[in-house]
Write a protein that holds these residues in place. Structure first.
Motif, PDB file in Angstrom:
ATOM      1  N   TRP A  88       0.767  -1.152   0.017  1.00 51.28           N
ATOM      2  CA  TRP A  88      -0.035  -0.103  -0.007  1.00 51.28           C
ATOM      3  C   TRP A  88       0.911   1.269  -0.097  1.00 51.28           C
ATOM      4  O   TRP A  88       1.753   1.434   0.983  1.00 51.28           O
ATOM      5  CB  TRP A  88      -0.833  -0.039   1.178  1.00 51.28           C
ATOM      6  CG  TRP A  88      -1.917   1.139   1.614  1.00 51.28           C
ATOM      7  CD1 TRP A  88      -2.314   1.749   0.741  1.00 51.28           C
ATOM      8  CD2 TRP A  88      -1.959   1.747   2.759  1.00 51.28           C
ATOM      9  NE1 TRP A  88      -3.116   2.734   1.235  1.00 51.28           N
ATOM     10  CE2 TRP A  88      -2.684   2.964   2.508  1.00 51.28           C
ATOM     11  CE3 TRP A  88      -1.536   1.594   4.122  1.00 51.28           C
ATOM     12  CZ2 TRP A  88      -3.329   3.537   3.552  1.00 51.28           C
ATOM     13  CZ3 TRP A  88      -2.066   2.217   4.830  1.00 51.28           C
ATOM     14  CH2 TRP A  88      -2.805   3.381   4.917  1.00 51.28           C
ATOM     15  N   ASN A  89       0.728   1.884  -1.020  1.00 50.66           N
ATOM     16  CA  ASN A  89       1.632   3.163  -1.264  1.00 50.66           C
ATOM     17  C   ASN A  89       1.031   4.323  -1.099  1.00 50.66           C
ATOM     18  O   ASN A  89       0.858   5.037  -2.203  1.00 50.66           O
ATOM     19  CB  ASN A  89       2.449   2.920  -2.515  1.00 50.66           C
ATOM     20  CG  ASN A  89       3.704   1.932  -2.034  1.00 50.66           C
ATOM     21  OD1 ASN A  89       4.529   2.311  -1.498  1.00 50.66           O
ATOM     22  ND2 ASN A  89       3.384   0.703  -2.846  1.00 50.66           N
ATOM     23  N   PRO A  90       0.451   4.975  -0.054  1.00 51.66           N
ATOM     24  CA  PRO A  90       0.093   6.378  -0.125  1.00 51.66           C
ATOM     25  C   PRO A  90       1.227   7.474  -0.342  1.00 51.66           C
ATOM     26  O   PRO A  90       0.711   8.610  -0.402  1.00 51.66           O
ATOM     27  CB  PRO A  90      -0.659   6.303   1.348  1.00 51.66           C
ATOM     28  CG  PRO A  90      -0.040   5.450   2.124  1.00 51.66           C
ATOM     29  CD  PRO A  90       0.653   4.277   1.339  1.00 51.66           C
ATOM     30  N   VAL A  91       2.170   7.083  -0.366  1.00 48.09           N
ATOM     31  CA  VAL A  91       3.427   7.983  -0.702  1.00 48.09           C
ATOM     32  C   VAL A  91       4.091   7.347  -1.527  1.00 48.09           C
ATOM     33  O   VAL A  91       4.419   6.044  -1.419  1.00 48.09           O
ATOM     34  CB  VAL A  91       4.456   8.167   0.452  1.00 48.09           C
ATOM     35  CG1 VAL A  91       5.446   9.087   0.274  1.00 48.09           C
ATOM     36  CG2 VAL A  91       3.480   8.835   1.736  1.00 48.09           C
ATOM     37  N   ARG A  92       4.844   8.058  -2.770  1.00 49.21           N
ATOM     38  CA  ARG A  92       5.693   7.351  -3.528  1.00 49.21           C
ATOM     39  C   ARG A  92       7.092   8.276  -3.768  1.00 49.21           C
ATOM     40  O   ARG A  92       6.980   9.532  -3.754  1.00 49.21           O
ATOM     41  CB  ARG A  92       5.097   7.323  -5.256  1.00 49.21           C
ATOM     42  CG  ARG A  92       3.681   6.577  -5.452  1.00 49.21           C
ATOM     43  CD  ARG A  92       3.409   6.654  -6.712  1.00 49.21           C
ATOM     44  NE  ARG A  92       2.070   5.597  -6.787  1.00 49.21           N
ATOM     45  CZ  ARG A  92       1.094   6.320  -7.591  1.00 49.21           C
ATOM     46  NH1 ARG A  92       0.954   7.502  -8.318  1.00 49.21           N
ATOM     47  NH2 ARG A  92      -0.046   5.761  -7.500  1.00 49.21           N
ATOM     48  N   ASP A 150       3.605  15.831   9.067  1.00 46.08           N
ATOM     49  CA  ASP A 150       3.050  15.061  10.216  1.00 46.08           C
ATOM     50  C   ASP A 150       1.514  14.905   9.942  1.00 46.08           C
ATOM     51  O   ASP A 150       0.932  13.638  10.380  1.00 46.08           O
ATOM     52  CB  ASP A 150       3.214  15.774  11.584  1.00 46.08           C
ATOM     53  CG  ASP A 150       4.677  15.940  12.105  1.00 46.08           C
ATOM     54  OD1 ASP A 150       5.528  15.296  11.477  1.00 46.08           O
ATOM     55  OD2 ASP A 150       4.552  16.504  13.221  1.00 46.08           O
ATOM     56  N   ASP A 151       0.879  15.738   9.335  1.00 44.56           N
ATOM     57  CA  ASP A 151      -0.445  15.568   9.174  1.00 44.56           C
ATOM     58  C   ASP A 151      -1.019  14.621   8.002  1.00 44.56           C
ATOM     59  O   ASP A 151      -1.806  13.741   8.544  1.00 44.56           O
ATOM     60  CB  ASP A 151      -1.110  17.173   8.689  1.00 44.56           C
ATOM     61  CG  ASP A 151      -2.570  16.924   8.198  1.00 44.56           C
ATOM     62  OD1 ASP A 151      -3.402  16.774   9.195  1.00 44.56           O
ATOM     63  OD2 ASP A 151      -2.826  16.924   6.952  1.00 44.56           O
ATOM     64  N   TYR A 152       0.156  14.323   7.286  1.00 47.80           N
ATOM     65  CA  TYR A 152      -0.224  13.351   6.359  1.00 47.80           C
ATOM     66  C   TYR A 152      -0.141  11.956   6.886  1.00 47.80           C
ATOM     67  O   TYR A 152      -0.450  11.012   6.805  1.00 47.80           O
ATOM     68  CB  TYR A 152       0.475  13.433   5.007  1.00 47.80           C
ATOM     69  CG  TYR A 152       0.121  12.656   3.831  1.00 47.80           C
ATOM     70  CD1 TYR A 152      -1.133  12.857   3.123  1.00 47.80           C
ATOM     71  CD2 TYR A 152       0.842  11.390   3.322  1.00 47.80           C
ATOM     72  CE1 TYR A 152      -1.380  12.333   2.030  1.00 47.80           C
ATOM     73  CE2 TYR A 152       0.121  10.630   2.318  1.00 47.80           C
ATOM     74  CZ  TYR A 152      -0.828  11.062   1.675  1.00 47.80           C
ATOM     75  OH  TYR A 152      -1.384  10.248   0.871  1.00 47.80           O
ATOM     76  N   ARG A 180       6.334  12.170  -3.711  1.00 46.98           N
ATOM     77  CA  ARG A 180       4.884  12.761  -3.683  1.00 46.98           C
ATOM     78  C   ARG A 180       3.968  11.938  -2.950  1.00 46.98           C
ATOM     79  O   ARG A 180       4.166  10.850  -2.715  1.00 46.98           O
ATOM     80  CB  ARG A 180       4.602  13.000  -5.220  1.00 46.98           C
ATOM     81  CG  ARG A 180       4.228  11.774  -6.020  1.00 46.98           C
ATOM     82  CD  ARG A 180       4.665  12.096  -7.575  1.00 46.98           C
ATOM     83  NE  ARG A 180       4.831  11.029  -8.261  1.00 46.98           N
ATOM     84  CZ  ARG A 180       5.402   9.910  -8.154  1.00 46.98           C
ATOM     85  NH1 ARG A 180       6.587   9.968  -7.498  1.00 46.98           N
ATOM     86  NH2 ARG A 180       5.225   8.844  -8.977  1.00 46.98           N
ATOM     87  N   LEU A 181       2.717  12.837  -2.410  1.00 49.33           N
ATOM     88  CA  LEU A 181       1.928  12.262  -1.690  1.00 49.33           C
ATOM     89  C   LEU A 181       0.910  11.828  -2.801  1.00 49.33           C
ATOM     90  O   LEU A 181       0.683  12.065  -3.807  1.00 49.33           O
ATOM     91  CB  LEU A 181       1.291  13.181  -0.818  1.00 49.33           C
ATOM     92  CG  LEU A 181       2.027  13.762   0.299  1.00 49.33           C
ATOM     93  CD1 LEU A 181       1.566  14.861   1.150  1.00 49.33           C
ATOM     94  CD2 LEU A 181       3.132  12.949   0.903  1.00 49.33           C
ATOM     95  N   VAL A 182       0.176  10.651  -2.391  1.00 49.97           N
ATOM     96  CA  VAL A 182      -0.852   9.719  -3.156  1.00 49.97           C
ATOM     97  C   VAL A 182      -2.188   9.771  -2.549  1.00 49.97           C
ATOM     98  O   VAL A 182      -2.448   8.803  -2.069  1.00 49.97           O
ATOM     99  CB  VAL A 182      -0.412   8.639  -3.698  1.00 49.97           C
ATOM    100  CG1 VAL A 182      -1.254   8.267  -4.997  1.00 49.97           C
ATOM    101  CG2 VAL A 182       0.971   8.513  -4.049  1.00 49.97           C
ATOM    102  N   PRO A 183      -2.867  10.977  -2.087  1.00 50.98           N
ATOM    103  CA  PRO A 183      -4.032  10.932  -1.379  1.00 50.98           C
ATOM    104  C   PRO A 183      -5.046   9.999  -1.853  1.00 50.98           C
ATOM    105  O   PRO A 183      -5.796   9.288  -0.960  1.00 50.98           O
ATOM    106  CB  PRO A 183      -4.717  12.135  -1.083  1.00 50.98           C
ATOM    107  CG  PRO A 183      -3.626  13.038  -1.978  1.00 50.98           C
ATOM    108  CD  PRO A 183      -2.387  12.515  -2.520  1.00 50.98           C
TER     109      PRO A 183
END
Ligand code: SF4
Length: 222
Positions: free
Chosen positions: A14-18, A87-89, A54-57
């Protein structure tokens, strides 16, 4: 990345960040970077931007949709505690793990100081949940062993070590408070060798400490 992982000790990634960048010798042949950079510039590909972080919301809710319980490797293509992930992410990722508690999550980092700080503050409640396993990478003595101390200095209910690629003998490693250890050598072009005695030493240390030991692979160019 998908719900069909090829990683032996997990069912899904699971990659909510790449993306990420290198921080220590274990990163030298980062498989995630090699994979991601292959697709840099390919329009519409998830790795169109290569290994840039990058973030992958839009991926955040993925585990909520997987109804069957899985072992989920969190951020196989990044590091959740990278300084550019706010921190929020991180808290949003943690909230999904808290709610979708029918899965078991494995969170692995080389940024162990930040993980320690967050598990002792914003994430302290999740830290004590047994369905989330918190781990650090340990490739050598200099950078790897201090990460174990950082991990120990958290309220995590389940702590693990990913000793891959093992680059030298870890000597008299302290395994107090660790639940399990995965060991592996490096694979692919330019793979750095792993000696049998380094693995035997670690296996024996695990045995003495009553820690589960999972030997993944010798590695090597082929
Ligand atoms: S920390 Fe992990 S994902 Fe990031 S560059 Fe190093 S090996 Fe790759």
């Amino acid at each position: 990345m998908s719900d069909k992982s090829k990683i032996e000790w997990t069912d899904a990634t699971w990659n909510p960040v790449r993306g990420c960048d290198k921080i220590s010798p274990g990163c030298k042949h980062c498989y995630a970077e090699t994979f991601a950079e292959r697709f840099r510039g390919v329009p519409g590909h998830p790795y169109e931007q290569g290994f840039d972080l990058r973030l992958v919301p839009e991926k955040l809710a993925e585990p909520l949709r997987w109804t069957k319980p899985k072992m989920v490797f969190v951020n196989s293509m990044s590091d959740l505690f990278h300084k550019d992930v706010s921190d929020d992410y991180v808290e949003r990722v943690a909230e999904v793990m808290r709610v979708a508690n029918w899965h078991t999550y494995q969170v692995l980092t080389k940024r162990s100081e930040r993980m320690r700080d967050m598990l002792n503050s914003n994430l302290s409640e999740l830290a004590t949940e047994r369905h989330v396993w918190w781990g650090v990478s340990v490739e050598n003595r200099r950078q790897g062993l201090p990460r174990i101390d950082h991990l120990r200095d958290t309220p995590a209910a389940v702590r693990f070590l990913s000793v891959e690629p093992l680059l030298e003998d870890l000597g008299n490693i302290n395994l107090k408070g660790i639940s399990w250890v995965i060991v592996g050598g490096e694979s692919g072009n330019g793979a750095r060798p792993m000696r049998e005695e380094w693995v035997r030493n670690l296996r024996d240390k695990c045995k003495d400490a009553g820690v589960d030991f999972f030997f993944k692979q010798w590695g090597g160019v082929r």
